[in-house]
Design a protein around this motif. Structure first.
Motif, PDB file in Angstrom:
ATOM      1  N   LEU A  33       0.818  -1.217   0.000  1.00  0.00           N
ATOM      2  CA  LEU A  33       0.000   0.000   0.000  1.00  0.00           C
ATOM      3  C   LEU A  33       0.854   1.269   0.000  1.00  0.00           C
ATOM      4  CD1 LEU A  33      -2.802  -1.065   2.503  1.00  0.00           C
ATOM      5  CD2 LEU A  33      -2.954  -0.913   0.012  1.00  0.00           C
ATOM      6  N   VAL A  34       1.860   1.312   0.863  1.00  0.00           N
ATOM      7  CA  VAL A  34       2.726   2.493   0.931  1.00  0.00           C
ATOM      8  C   VAL A  34       3.549   2.622  -0.349  1.00  0.00           C
ATOM      9  CG1 VAL A  34       4.696   3.493   2.161  1.00  0.00           C
ATOM     10  CG2 VAL A  34       2.790   2.554   3.435  1.00  0.00           C
ATOM     11  N   GLY A  35       4.040   1.509  -0.847  1.00  0.00           N
ATOM     12  CA  GLY A  35       4.799   1.539  -2.093  1.00  0.00           C
ATOM     13  C   GLY A  35       3.960   2.024  -3.258  1.00  0.00           C
ATOM     14  N   GLY A  36       2.700   1.637  -3.281  1.00  0.00           N
ATOM     15  CA  GLY A  36       1.806   2.127  -4.333  1.00  0.00           C
ATOM     16  C   GLY A  36       1.610   3.623  -4.247  1.00  0.00           C
ATOM     17  N   LEU A  37       1.449   4.132  -3.040  1.00  0.00           N
ATOM     18  CA  LEU A  37       1.305   5.580  -2.860  1.00  0.00           C
ATOM     19  C   LEU A  37       2.564   6.307  -3.285  1.00  0.00           C
ATOM     20  CD1 LEU A  37      -0.306   8.033  -1.853  1.00  0.00           C
ATOM     21  CD2 LEU A  37       0.652   7.590   0.424  1.00  0.00           C
ATOM     22  N   TRP A  38       3.734   5.793  -2.863  1.00  0.00           N
ATOM     23  CA  TRP A  38       4.993   6.421  -3.256  1.00  0.00           C
ATOM     24  C   TRP A  38       5.158   6.431  -4.771  1.00  0.00           C
ATOM     25  CZ3 TRP A  38       8.921   3.715   0.497  1.00  0.00           C
ATOM     26  CH2 TRP A  38       8.704   4.183   1.799  1.00  0.00           C
ATOM     27  N   THR A  39       4.805   5.325  -5.418  1.00  0.00           N
ATOM     28  CA  THR A  39       4.925   5.242  -6.873  1.00  0.00           C
ATOM     29  C   THR A  39       4.025   6.264  -7.551  1.00  0.00           C
ATOM     30  OG1 THR A  39       5.463   2.889  -6.752  1.00  0.00           O
ATOM     31  CG2 THR A  39       4.697   3.722  -8.873  1.00  0.00           C
ATOM     32  N   LEU A  40       2.783   6.338  -7.120  1.00  0.00           N
ATOM     33  CA  LEU A  40       1.848   7.289  -7.725  1.00  0.00           C
ATOM     34  C   LEU A  40       2.262   8.728  -7.455  1.00  0.00           C
ATOM     35  CD1 LEU A  40      -1.514   5.458  -6.972  1.00  0.00           C
ATOM     36  CD2 LEU A  40      -0.296   5.598  -9.157  1.00  0.00           C
ATOM     37  N   PHE A  88       7.413  16.301  -0.455  1.00  0.00           N
ATOM     38  CA  PHE A  88       8.644  16.417  -1.246  1.00  0.00           C
ATOM     39  C   PHE A  88       8.775  15.305  -2.281  1.00  0.00           C
ATOM     40  CE2 PHE A  88       9.469  13.929   2.514  1.00  0.00           C
ATOM     41  CZ  PHE A  88      10.176  12.841   2.044  1.00  0.00           C
ATOM     42  N   MET A  89       7.871  14.328  -2.269  1.00  0.00           N
ATOM     43  CA  MET A  89       7.953  13.188  -3.186  1.00  0.00           C
ATOM     44  C   MET A  89       7.246  13.439  -4.516  1.00  0.00           C
ATOM     45  SD  MET A  89       7.431   9.842  -0.864  1.00  0.00           S
ATOM     46  CE  MET A  89       6.587  10.280   0.609  1.00  0.00           C
ATOM     47  N   LEU A  90       6.457  14.481  -4.601  1.00  0.00           N
ATOM     48  CA  LEU A  90       5.617  14.700  -5.772  1.00  0.00           C
ATOM     49  C   LEU A  90       6.457  14.956  -7.018  1.00  0.00           C
ATOM     50  CD1 LEU A  90       2.892  16.971  -4.170  1.00  0.00           C
ATOM     51  CD2 LEU A  90       2.865  14.492  -4.475  1.00  0.00           C
ATOM     52  N   GLY A  91       6.212  14.164  -8.036  1.00  0.00           N
ATOM     53  CA  GLY A  91       6.881  14.348  -9.316  1.00  0.00           C
ATOM     54  C   GLY A  91       8.351  13.968  -9.319  1.00  0.00           C
ATOM     55  N   GLN A  92       8.810  13.211  -8.345  1.00  0.00           N
ATOM     56  CA  GLN A  92      10.207  12.791  -8.273  1.00  0.00           C
ATOM     57  C   GLN A  92      10.322  11.337  -8.740  1.00  0.00           C
ATOM     58  OE1 GLN A  92      12.726  14.896  -7.328  1.00  0.00           O
ATOM     59  NE2 GLN A  92      11.121  16.453  -7.249  1.00  0.00           N
ATOM     60  N   TRP A 111      11.268   8.481  -6.310  1.00  0.00           N
ATOM     61  CA  TRP A 111      10.256   7.935  -5.410  1.00  0.00           C
ATOM     62  C   TRP A 111       9.356   6.935  -6.115  1.00  0.00           C
ATOM     63  CZ3 TRP A 111      10.577   7.638  -0.460  1.00  0.00           C
ATOM     64  CH2 TRP A 111      11.418   8.519   0.210  1.00  0.00           C
ATOM     65  N   ALA A 112       9.199   7.069  -7.406  1.00  0.00           N
ATOM     66  CA  ALA A 112       8.457   6.063  -8.162  1.00  0.00           C
ATOM     67  C   ALA A 112       9.224   4.735  -8.143  1.00  0.00           C
ATOM     68  CB  ALA A 112       8.223   6.534  -9.592  1.00  0.00           C
ATOM     69  N   VAL A 113      10.546   4.809  -8.248  1.00  0.00           N
ATOM     70  CA  VAL A 113      11.379   3.605  -8.204  1.00  0.00           C
ATOM     71  C   VAL A 113      11.354   2.999  -6.805  1.00  0.00           C
ATOM     72  CG1 VAL A 113      13.740   2.725  -8.429  1.00  0.00           C
ATOM     73  CG2 VAL A 113      12.861   4.386 -10.078  1.00  0.00           C
ATOM     74  N   TYR A 114      11.516   3.827  -5.766  1.00  0.00           N
ATOM     75  CA  TYR A 114      11.486   3.329  -4.394  1.00  0.00           C
ATOM     76  C   TYR A 114      10.137   2.667  -4.089  1.00  0.00           C
ATOM     77  CZ  TYR A 114      15.459   6.532  -3.798  1.00  0.00           C
ATOM     78  OH  TYR A 114      16.644   7.207  -3.922  1.00  0.00           O
ATOM     79  N   GLY A 115       9.074   3.259  -4.581  1.00  0.00           N
ATOM     80  CA  GLY A 115       7.751   2.689  -4.370  1.00  0.00           C
ATOM     81  C   GLY A 115       7.598   1.345  -5.055  1.00  0.00           C
ATOM     82  N   ALA A 119       9.445  -1.173  -2.966  1.00  0.00           N
ATOM     83  CA  ALA A 119       8.687  -1.496  -1.756  1.00  0.00           C
ATOM     84  C   ALA A 119       7.514  -2.412  -2.074  1.00  0.00           C
ATOM     85  CB  ALA A 119       8.184  -0.212  -1.088  1.00  0.00           C
ATOM     86  N   MET A 120       6.828  -2.137  -3.184  1.00  0.00           N
ATOM     87  CA  MET A 120       5.715  -2.998  -3.579  1.00  0.00           C
ATOM     88  C   MET A 120       6.198  -4.411  -3.889  1.00  0.00           C
ATOM     89  SD  MET A 120       3.403  -0.457  -5.933  1.00  0.00           S
ATOM     90  CE  MET A 120       2.446  -1.790  -6.586  1.00  0.00           C
ATOM     91  N   ALA A 121       7.323  -4.529  -4.574  1.00  0.00           N
ATOM     92  CA  ALA A 121       7.861  -5.846  -4.920  1.00  0.00           C
ATOM     93  C   ALA A 121       8.228  -6.637  -3.661  1.00  0.00           C
ATOM     94  CB  ALA A 121       9.078  -5.698  -5.833  1.00  0.00           C
TER      95      ALA A 121
END
Length: 67
Positions: A15-22, A35-39, A42-46, A49-51
């Motif tokens: 769930l958190v990884g999905g939010l970070w990715t989006l 600070f994560m918006l459009g970075q 953070w899409a990669v980190y998310g 985390a999801m994986a």
């Protein structure tokens, strides 16, 4: 007991990884001061985390033979 902990942690990571990715992709712009918006990082980190969360959930679904 360990199985339940892994399921809770795996679900939280998905769930958190999905939010970070989006947020990293700029698809979810909440919260506005994040600070994560459009970075892209953070899409990669998310995604990572999801994986990891999905692997944890998969490991808890495997049947362990009982003696």
């Amino acid at each position: 007991m360990l199985r339940i902990i892994m399921q809770v942690f795996g679900t939280a990571l998905v769930l958190v990884g999905g939010l970070w990715t989006l947020q990293g992709l700029g698809l979810v712009m909440w919260p506005a001061e994040s600070f994560m918006l459009g970075q892209d990082s953070w899409a990669v980190y998310g995604g990572i985390a999801m994986a990891v969360g999905l692997v944890l959930l998969w490991l808890t679904r495997r049947r362990i033979p009982r003696r």
